[in-house]
Design a protein around this motif. Structure first.
Motif, PDB file in Angstrom:
ATOM      1  N   GLN A 243      38.365  29.316  35.101  1.00 56.41           N
ATOM      2  CA  GLN A 243      37.242  30.224  35.833  1.00 56.41           C
ATOM      3  C   GLN A 243      37.882  30.717  37.128  1.00 56.41           C
ATOM      4  O   GLN A 243      37.014  31.487  37.875  1.00 56.41           O
ATOM      5  CB  GLN A 243      36.445  29.026  36.165  1.00 56.41           C
ATOM      6  CG  GLN A 243      35.543  28.516  35.263  1.00 56.41           C
ATOM      7  CD  GLN A 243      34.497  27.206  35.563  1.00 56.41           C
ATOM      8  OE1 GLN A 243      34.781  26.898  36.590  1.00 56.41           O
ATOM      9  NE2 GLN A 243      34.052  26.872  34.420  1.00 56.41           N
ATOM     10  N   TRP A 244      39.143  30.565  37.302  1.00 52.06           N
ATOM     11  CA  TRP A 244      39.697  31.220  38.573  1.00 52.06           C
ATOM     12  C   TRP A 244      39.878  32.889  38.311  1.00 52.06           C
ATOM     13  O   TRP A 244      40.224  33.275  37.297  1.00 52.06           O
ATOM     14  CB  TRP A 244      41.178  30.651  38.752  1.00 52.06           C
ATOM     15  CG  TRP A 244      41.960  31.316  39.926  1.00 52.06           C
ATOM     16  CD1 TRP A 244      41.674  31.708  41.241  1.00 52.06           C
ATOM     17  CD2 TRP A 244      43.248  31.566  39.693  1.00 52.06           C
ATOM     18  NE1 TRP A 244      42.871  32.010  41.827  1.00 52.06           N
ATOM     19  CE2 TRP A 244      43.560  32.267  40.910  1.00 52.06           C
ATOM     20  CE3 TRP A 244      44.190  31.395  38.842  1.00 52.06           C
ATOM     21  CZ2 TRP A 244      45.090  32.408  41.067  1.00 52.06           C
ATOM     22  CZ3 TRP A 244      45.375  31.848  38.892  1.00 52.06           C
ATOM     23  CH2 TRP A 244      46.011  32.356  40.280  1.00 52.06           C
ATOM     24  N   ASN A 245      39.222  33.765  39.333  1.00 48.92           N
ATOM     25  CA  ASN A 245      39.420  35.114  39.151  1.00 48.92           C
ATOM     26  C   ASN A 245      40.280  35.605  40.117  1.00 48.92           C
ATOM     27  O   ASN A 245      39.753  36.227  41.165  1.00 48.92           O
ATOM     28  CB  ASN A 245      38.146  35.711  39.130  1.00 48.92           C
ATOM     29  CG  ASN A 245      37.557  35.402  37.688  1.00 48.92           C
ATOM     30  OD1 ASN A 245      37.848  35.561  36.569  1.00 48.92           O
ATOM     31  ND2 ASN A 245      36.137  34.813  37.833  1.00 48.92           N
ATOM     32  N   PRO A 246      41.527  35.565  40.166  1.00 44.36           N
ATOM     33  CA  PRO A 246      42.508  36.166  41.337  1.00 44.36           C
ATOM     34  C   PRO A 246      42.335  37.843  41.308  1.00 44.36           C
ATOM     35  O   PRO A 246      42.053  38.424  40.079  1.00 44.36           O
ATOM     36  CB  PRO A 246      43.963  35.740  41.258  1.00 44.36           C
ATOM     37  CG  PRO A 246      44.098  35.625  39.456  1.00 44.36           C
ATOM     38  CD  PRO A 246      42.348  35.219  39.180  1.00 44.36           C
ATOM     39  N   PRO A 247      42.407  38.275  42.484  1.00 40.19           N
ATOM     40  CA  PRO A 247      42.571  39.738  42.663  1.00 40.19           C
ATOM     41  C   PRO A 247      43.762  40.176  42.246  1.00 40.19           C
ATOM     42  O   PRO A 247      44.957  39.196  41.790  1.00 40.19           O
ATOM     43  CB  PRO A 247      42.301  40.018  44.170  1.00 40.19           C
ATOM     44  CG  PRO A 247      42.829  38.982  44.809  1.00 40.19           C
ATOM     45  CD  PRO A 247      42.545  37.701  43.778  1.00 40.19           C
ATOM     46  N   ARG A 248      44.246  41.409  41.884  1.00 37.30           N
ATOM     47  CA  ARG A 248      45.605  41.670  41.600  1.00 37.30           C
ATOM     48  C   ARG A 248      46.512  41.725  42.904  1.00 37.30           C
ATOM     49  O   ARG A 248      46.172  42.128  43.710  1.00 37.30           O
ATOM     50  CB  ARG A 248      45.748  43.370  41.367  1.00 37.30           C
ATOM     51  CG  ARG A 248      47.131  43.673  40.931  1.00 37.30           C
ATOM     52  CD  ARG A 248      47.124  45.227  40.243  1.00 37.30           C
ATOM     53  NE  ARG A 248      46.753  45.277  38.912  1.00 37.30           N
ATOM     54  CZ  ARG A 248      47.502  44.781  38.100  1.00 37.30           C
ATOM     55  NH1 ARG A 248      48.694  44.157  38.118  1.00 37.30           N
ATOM     56  NH2 ARG A 248      47.147  44.851  36.650  1.00 37.30           N
ATOM     57  N   LEU A 249      47.564  40.905  42.656  1.00 36.78           N
ATOM     58  CA  LEU A 249      48.438  40.509  43.801  1.00 36.78           C
ATOM     59  C   LEU A 249      49.834  41.060  43.708  1.00 36.78           C
ATOM     60  O   LEU A 249      50.319  41.391  42.163  1.00 36.78           O
ATOM     61  CB  LEU A 249      48.342  38.861  44.164  1.00 36.78           C
ATOM     62  CG  LEU A 249      47.000  38.572  44.537  1.00 36.78           C
ATOM     63  CD1 LEU A 249      46.941  36.823  44.436  1.00 36.78           C
ATOM     64  CD2 LEU A 249      46.595  38.980  45.758  1.00 36.78           C
ATOM     65  N   LYS A 250      50.836  40.889  44.424  1.00 31.28           N
ATOM     66  CA  LYS A 250      52.170  41.486  44.346  1.00 31.28           C
ATOM     67  C   LYS A 250      53.072  40.664  43.810  1.00 31.28           C
ATOM     68  O   LYS A 250      54.099  41.071  43.001  1.00 31.28           O
ATOM     69  CB  LYS A 250      52.583  41.910  45.637  1.00 31.28           C
ATOM     70  CG  LYS A 250      51.690  43.166  46.137  1.00 31.28           C
ATOM     71  CD  LYS A 250      52.343  43.584  47.481  1.00 31.28           C
ATOM     72  CE  LYS A 250      51.629  44.833  48.123  1.00 31.28           C
ATOM     73  NZ  LYS A 250      52.226  45.731  48.622  1.00 31.28           N
ATOM     74  N   SER A 251      52.848  39.160  43.934  1.00 35.19           N
ATOM     75  CA  SER A 251      53.990  38.218  43.302  1.00 35.19           C
ATOM     76  C   SER A 251      53.329  36.899  42.946  1.00 35.19           C
ATOM     77  O   SER A 251      52.208  36.767  43.162  1.00 35.19           O
ATOM     78  CB  SER A 251      54.979  38.102  44.433  1.00 35.19           C
ATOM     79  OG  SER A 251      54.100  37.237  45.366  1.00 35.19           O
TER      80      SER A 251
END
Length: 155
Positions: free
Chosen positions: A24-32
């Motif tokens: 259910q985790w919805n992370p944003p677009r991240l760099k690494s």
């Protein structure tokens, strides 16, 4: 996300409950990969009881675990190792991931593999086939490995 209840983990098992939270985790677009690990760590800290031990880059049996969780349950304690992989698209990345998983000994220790972003379908199939017994459960029905895929936004 709602707080994880100790009774829920006692009833359903740590691996299953945490797998559901991660799915259910919805992370944003991240760099690494490290940024994704830190974001997931923050989410887990929000939903886990205060007496849960949670560490990043935990050294265990000669390998480094992305995230390590030690659960203090009602009747028993449990541990869970997280291995994160962003955009699993090449065989060399797959081989490295398998080596990392093997270092965690998924026949004895619970492991949650979190595949973030794009995952080559054939490599996922190989991973599931290699660990079919640990995913589906051993003779006693105990599951030691789960694989969760997490998508990330396009932009």
């Amino acid at each position: 996300m709602k707080k994880i209840e100790k009774l829920e983990v006692s009833w359903n098992g740590l691996l299953q409950v945490i797998s559901k939270v991660v799915s259910q985790w919805n992370p944003p677009r991240l760099k690494s990969e490290i940024s994704y690990r830190n974001n997931l760590l923050a989410v887990l800290r929000e939903v886990l009881p205060a007496d849960t031990q949670l560490e990043k880059e935990y050294r265990h049996r000669g390998t480094t675990i992305d995230i390590w969780l030690k659960w203090q349950g009602i009747l028993q304690c449990d541990e869970l190792a997280f291995e994160l992989k962003v955009n699993l698209k090449k065989k060399t990345e797959f081989d490295r991931l398998v080596g990392q998983i093997e270092g965690l000994d998924p026949r004895r220790n619970k492991v949650l593999v979190v595949l973030i972003g794009e995952t080559e379908r054939d490599l996922l199939g190989r991973l599931e086939a290699k660990y079919v017994t640990q995913i589906k459960g051993d003779v006693a029905g105990d599951k030691y490995l789960a694989i969760v895929q997490v998508s990330i936004p396009e932009n």
